[in-house]
Design a protein around this motif. Structure first.
Motif, PDB file in Angstrom:
ATOM      1  N   TRP A  62      16.136  -0.282  43.161  1.00  0.00           N
ATOM      2  CA  TRP A  62      17.501  -0.473  42.728  1.00  0.00           C
ATOM      3  C   TRP A  62      16.530  -0.341  40.670  1.00  0.00           C
ATOM      4  O   TRP A  62      16.134  -1.237  40.440  1.00  0.00           O
ATOM      5  N   GLY A  65      21.505   0.073  35.212  1.00  0.00           N
ATOM      6  CA  GLY A  65      21.575   1.976  35.148  1.00  0.00           C
ATOM      7  C   GLY A  65      21.389   2.820  36.702  1.00  0.00           C
ATOM      8  O   GLY A  65      22.746   3.457  36.809  1.00  0.00           O
ATOM      9  N   ALA A  66      21.329   1.939  37.176  1.00  0.00           N
ATOM     10  CA  ALA A  66      21.733   3.241  38.940  1.00  0.00           C
ATOM     11  C   ALA A  66      22.986   3.240  39.186  1.00  0.00           C
ATOM     12  O   ALA A  66      23.557   1.589  39.451  1.00  0.00           O
ATOM     13  N   GLN A  67      23.295   3.737  40.220  1.00  0.00           N
ATOM     14  CA  GLN A  67      24.420   3.997  40.875  1.00  0.00           C
ATOM     15  C   GLN A  67      23.935   3.381  42.496  1.00  0.00           C
ATOM     16  O   GLN A  67      22.920   3.791  42.888  1.00  0.00           O
ATOM     17  N   SER A  78      31.422   2.343  44.047  1.00  0.00           N
ATOM     18  CA  SER A  78      30.450   1.777  44.000  1.00  0.00           C
ATOM     19  C   SER A  78      30.512   1.943  42.664  1.00  0.00           C
ATOM     20  O   SER A  78      31.438   1.672  41.906  1.00  0.00           O
ATOM     21  N   GLN A  80      27.943   0.709  38.632  1.00  0.00           N
ATOM     22  CA  GLN A  80      26.869   0.778  37.904  1.00  0.00           C
ATOM     23  C   GLN A  80      25.863  -0.824  38.045  1.00  0.00           C
ATOM     24  O   GLN A  80      26.430  -0.915  37.754  1.00  0.00           O
ATOM     25  N   THR A  82      24.739  -3.615  35.843  1.00  0.00           N
ATOM     26  CA  THR A  82      24.165  -3.844  34.759  1.00  0.00           C
ATOM     27  C   THR A  82      23.175  -4.959  34.494  1.00  0.00           C
ATOM     28  O   THR A  82      23.011  -5.149  33.223  1.00  0.00           O
ATOM     29  N   LEU A  96      26.943  -5.832  38.844  1.00  0.00           N
ATOM     30  CA  LEU A  96      27.580  -4.341  38.635  1.00  0.00           C
ATOM     31  C   LEU A  96      29.159  -4.366  38.195  1.00  0.00           C
ATOM     32  O   LEU A  96      30.061  -5.305  37.523  1.00  0.00           O
ATOM     33  N   GLU A  97      29.569  -3.382  37.720  1.00  0.00           N
ATOM     34  CA  GLU A  97      30.925  -2.924  36.689  1.00  0.00           C
ATOM     35  C   GLU A  97      30.609  -1.482  37.565  1.00  0.00           C
ATOM     36  O   GLU A  97      30.644  -0.088  38.040  1.00  0.00           O
ATOM     37  N   ASP A  99      32.863   1.331  39.171  1.00  0.00           N
ATOM     38  CA  ASP A  99      33.764   2.678  38.530  1.00  0.00           C
ATOM     39  C   ASP A  99      35.426   2.251  38.752  1.00  0.00           C
ATOM     40  O   ASP A  99      36.513   2.809  37.838  1.00  0.00           O
TER      41      ASP A  99
END
Length: 142
Positions: A62, A65-67, A78, A80, A82, A96-97, A99
């Motif tokens: 992790w 920037g990782a998904q 799902s 990214q 942050t 998490l941002e 989707d």
């Protein structure tokens, strides 16, 4: 030493099983001693050396920037990463941002969609906090 090392939580679970089995067979073993025995099985001089070799990295590399995917309050997502902060071995605070926003309200009368979530997850990828039906608030797929 073995090429494939268990995670910290897997090694601790092995030590717990070893201690229970040995105590069942009449050999009293403490928690610390069982950790040392597991470390020696993997070729290390002691638990601290094994812990250093395993490291305290996030699961599956992790990084910001990782998904990732998982569920939040029972809703699949799902997202990214942050923000990622290691709190203690195996425990991480994630921001998490998402989707797609998820509705965090179960009521039919109104909604509250979230696009960003924060939470603390442990070695198994889920939060300690649980919903009324026993599911973790936040679950990251490992």
């Amino acid at each position: 030493m073995t090429n494939h090392l268990p995670s910290v939580s897997e090694a601790k679970a092995q030590a717990k099983r070893l201690r229970a089995k040995m105590n069942e067979e009449g050999t009293t073993v403490g928690h610390g001693q069982s950790l040392e025995l597991i470390a020696q099985q993997f070729g290390f001089r002691d638990w601290n050396a094994m812990l250093a070799a395993i490291g305290n990295k996030p699961p599956r590399d992790w990084e910001v920037g990782a998904q990732v995917s998982g569920s939040y309050l029972g809703h699949a997502f799902s997202a990214q990463i942050t923000s990622l902060t290691r709190l203690q071995p195996g425990w991480f605070r994630l921001q998490l941002e998402l989707d797609e926003p998820v509705d965090v309200v179960a009521s039919e009368h109104f909604s509250n969609f979230r696009k960003r979530i924060r939470g603390v997850v442990g070695p198994k990828g889920h939060s300690v906090e649980r919903t009324s039906n026993g599911r973790p608030h936040l679950q990251i797929d490992l």
